[in-house]
Design an enzyme around this catalytic site. Sequence first.
Site, short mmCIF file in Angstrom:
data_model
loop_
_atom_site.label_atom_id
_atom_site.label_comp_id
_atom_site.label_asym_id
_atom_site.label_seq_id
_atom_site.Cartn_x
_atom_site.Cartn_y
_atom_site.Cartn_z
N PRO A 1 0.82 -1.21 0.00
CG PRO A 1 0.17 -0.87 2.21
CD PRO A 1 0.88 -1.86 1.31
N GLY A 2 0.47 2.24 -0.79
CA GLY A 2 1.18 3.52 -0.78
C GLY A 2 0.18 4.61 -0.41
NE ARG A 3 -4.12 6.47 -4.80
CZ ARG A 3 -3.80 7.22 -5.86
NH1 ARG A 3 -3.98 8.52 -5.80
NH2 ARG A 3 -3.35 6.67 -6.96
CE1 TYR B 1 -2.31 9.59 -13.70
CE2 TYR B 1 -2.30 10.69 -11.58
CZ TYR B 1 -1.65 9.95 -12.55
OH TYR B 1 -0.35 9.57 -12.34
NE ARG C 1 -3.09 11.43 -7.95
CZ ARG C 1 -4.39 11.22 -7.83
NH1 ARG C 1 -5.15 12.13 -7.28
NH2 ARG C 1 -4.93 10.11 -8.27
CB CYS D 1 1.67 29.85 -18.49
SG CYS D 1 1.29 30.97 -19.79
CD GLU D 2 -0.20 23.66 -19.43
OE1 GLU D 2 -1.06 22.92 -19.95
OE2 GLU D 2 0.99 23.57 -19.63
C1 LIG Z 1 3.96 -2.35 -8.11
C2 LIG Z 1 3.23 -1.34 -7.30
N1 LIG Z 1 3.08 -1.55 -6.00
C3 LIG Z 1 2.44 -0.66 -5.21
C4 LIG Z 1 1.93 0.51 -5.73
C5 LIG Z 1 1.25 1.45 -4.81
O1 LIG Z 1 -0.03 1.74 -5.18
P1 LIG Z 1 -0.96 2.62 -4.25
O2 LIG Z 1 -0.24 3.85 -3.91
O3 LIG Z 1 -2.15 2.87 -5.09
O4 LIG Z 1 -1.29 1.79 -3.04
C6 LIG Z 1 2.06 0.78 -7.10
C7 LIG Z 1 1.46 1.96 -7.72
O5 LIG Z 1 0.41 1.87 -8.32
C8 LIG Z 1 2.74 -0.17 -7.90
O6 LIG Z 1 2.93 0.05 -9.19
N1 LIG Z 2 0.75 8.61 -9.86
C1 LIG Z 2 -0.52 7.94 -9.78
C2 LIG Z 2 -0.44 6.60 -9.16
C3 LIG Z 2 0.56 5.73 -9.83
C4 LIG Z 2 0.80 4.58 -8.98
C5 LIG Z 2 2.16 3.97 -9.20
N2 LIG Z 2 2.12 2.78 -10.03
C6 LIG Z 2 -1.53 8.81 -9.04
O1 LIG Z 2 -1.24 9.89 -8.71
O2 LIG Z 2 -2.62 8.43 -8.81
#
Ligand SMILES: Cc1ncc(COP(=O)(O)O)c(C=O)c1O
Ligand SMILES: N[C@@H](CCCC[NH3+])C(=O)O
Length: 494
Positions: free
Chosen positions: A341-343, A392, A388, A419-420
Site C-alpha cells: 500500500p502507498g496512497r 487524471y 493529478r 500558464c495553462e
Molecule cells: C507495483 C506497485 N506496488 C504498489 C503501488 C502502490 O499503489 P498505491 O499507492 O495505489 O497503493 C504501485 C502503484 O500503483 C505499484 O505500481
Molecule cells: N501517480 C498515480 C499513481 C501511480 C501509482 C504507481 N504505479 C496517481 O497519482 O494516482
Amino acid sequence: MGAEPALFAPSWLTYPQQPAHLLRSIWMPSFKRAESGELTVDGTPVSALVEEFQTPAYVFSEDTFRARATEFRSAFETAFAAHGAEVSVYYAGKSFLTTAVAKWAEDEGLYLDTASGGELALAQRAGVPGERIALHGNNKSVAEIRRALDYGVGRIVADSVPEVQIIASIAAEMGLVAPVMLRVTPGVHASTHDFIATAHEDQKFGQSMAAGTAPLAGLTVVELNELGITAEDAYATVAVALAHRSESIDLRGLHCHIGSQIFEADGFGAAAQKVLTYMQQLNERFGFVLPEIDLGGGYGIGYTEQDAPRGSAEIATELADMVSKTCANVGMAIPHLSFEPGRSISGPSGITLYTVGTIKNVAIEDENGDTRVRRYVSVDGGMSDNPRPVLYESDYAVTLANREPAGEQILSRVVGKHCESGDIVIRYCYLPADLAAGDILAVPGTGAYNHVMSSNYNYLTRPPVIATSGAKAPRAIVRRETEEDMLARDLGLV
Ligand SMILES: Cc1ncc(COP(=O)(O)O)c(C=O)c1O
Ligand SMILES: N[C@@H](CCCC[NH3+])C(=O)O
C-alpha cells in the site's frame, strides 16, 4: 446529491454544498477546527504554520501516517492469521518518500517498496536494512540492479524475461544469488483511470499468464525447447523456467498489482484468484513450492464526498477469505502474502496549504442555457505541486483554513498560477462569499503522489514538506526549493 456524479456533469442546481464541517472520510482526525473556526494540524493552527513556513506548503501528519501504517499492517496480519497465513506489508515509497518517512514506516513494522535507484538511495540513506527493501521497475538499469544486489535487498521484482536474464547474469558476475519475485499480469479490469490501471494485458507492466503467449517472450524455438516450453505456454512461464534454471536466482514467488485508487474488492479478489491458480500450476509443473505471493497495493482513499473508501479491516478480511478459498480449491497451502500500500497510508496524511490571490468572476452558460457566474479563485501553487487533476482529471476537496467558512457559500473553481488553462486545483467547490486575497485554503488527500510528482514548471520553486505530530513542534522534513537551486542547474552561456 444529484443523480449524476457531480464531478463529471456538474449541475448548478444539484451540486452538493461543500460541507463546512470536515468529512472524516477525507479529513483524518489530525485535522480539526479550533473553537475559533481555524483549521489545526496535530494541534498547530494553520496560521502558525503559514507564518513559519509560508505557502504553498505540503503539511504532512506524522501521527496520521504512523497510525495508518500500523492499522493497515495489523488489519492484514490479523485477517490472514485467522487462516494460518503470514503477511508482510511493504510501504510503497513511490507515493511519498523522504528519509523521515522511510524511518517512520520501518518503525511501524513495514518493509519498503522502492521503484528506482533514486528511491533505493533514499532508503539506504535512511538506514533501512537491505533485507527490508524491494526493488521494482519495468526497465531497471544495470547500475540499479547492481546497487540493489550490493545492498542486499530482500527482493528484486522482475518485470519481464529480459530482466530475469539480466538479473541472473549480474548476480552471477557478483557471485551472489538474487532473491527474485516475478511480476505477472492477471488480465483483470481495474476500475480506475486508464493511466493508473495495471492489470489488463495491453500495458507495459508484468508478464502474461495467458496460455499461448510464450512465443512472444523473444526466445528462439530452440531456446524454448531447451527450457521445456511449448507454444501453448504463457510468457510468464518462460520467465519462471529461466529463473528456475539459473543458479544465481532464488525465485521467491509471484507478484501482481492491478492499479491504483481502486475501491471495489472484485478486482483484487479476481487477480488473487488468477495468480494463485497459476502459481499452483507452476508448483506442479516445476516440482517446487513457490513460498510467496505479493498482491501489490492500490487501495483507494477519499478525495471528495463522492468517494466511499473502505477500511483496511474490511478489505483484509474479504481478501483473506478469498485467498483461503482459492488455495483450498486448487489444493495448495496458503503462501506467505505481501502487500504494497502507498496512497492508502500516505495520501490522507497530507494536505496542501495555499494562499488566495486574485478572485474574479466569469460569465458562463449553464446546462439550461442560462447565464451564470463562475468564481475563479487563484492560489499561489497549482499543477507544479499537484499534477493529478491535469493528468487524471482527479478531483479534490478544499476548505477555508484560517477561519470558519461561515455565511453564504458560492460555487467556485480554484485554479493555480501556471500558464495553462487546465491548471485547475479544484474544479467545483463551495467557498464562502467573503473569501478574500490572503485567506488560506487547505486541500486534503495530497500526501500521496503530489510532492513526489511535483515539478518546476514555469520556474516555480517546489514547496517544502512540513511534518506535524502531537509530540513535536512542526518542522520541515523537505525544505522549500530556492530560486538558486533551480538556476544552479542552468549552465549559462557555455
Ligand atoms: C507495483 C506497485 N506496488 C504498489 C503501488 C502502490 O499503489 P498505491 O499507492 O495505489 O497503493 C504501485 C502503484 O500503483 C505499484 O505500481
Ligand atoms: N501517480 C498515480 C499513481 C501511480 C501509482 C504507481 N504505479 C496517481 O497519482 O494516482
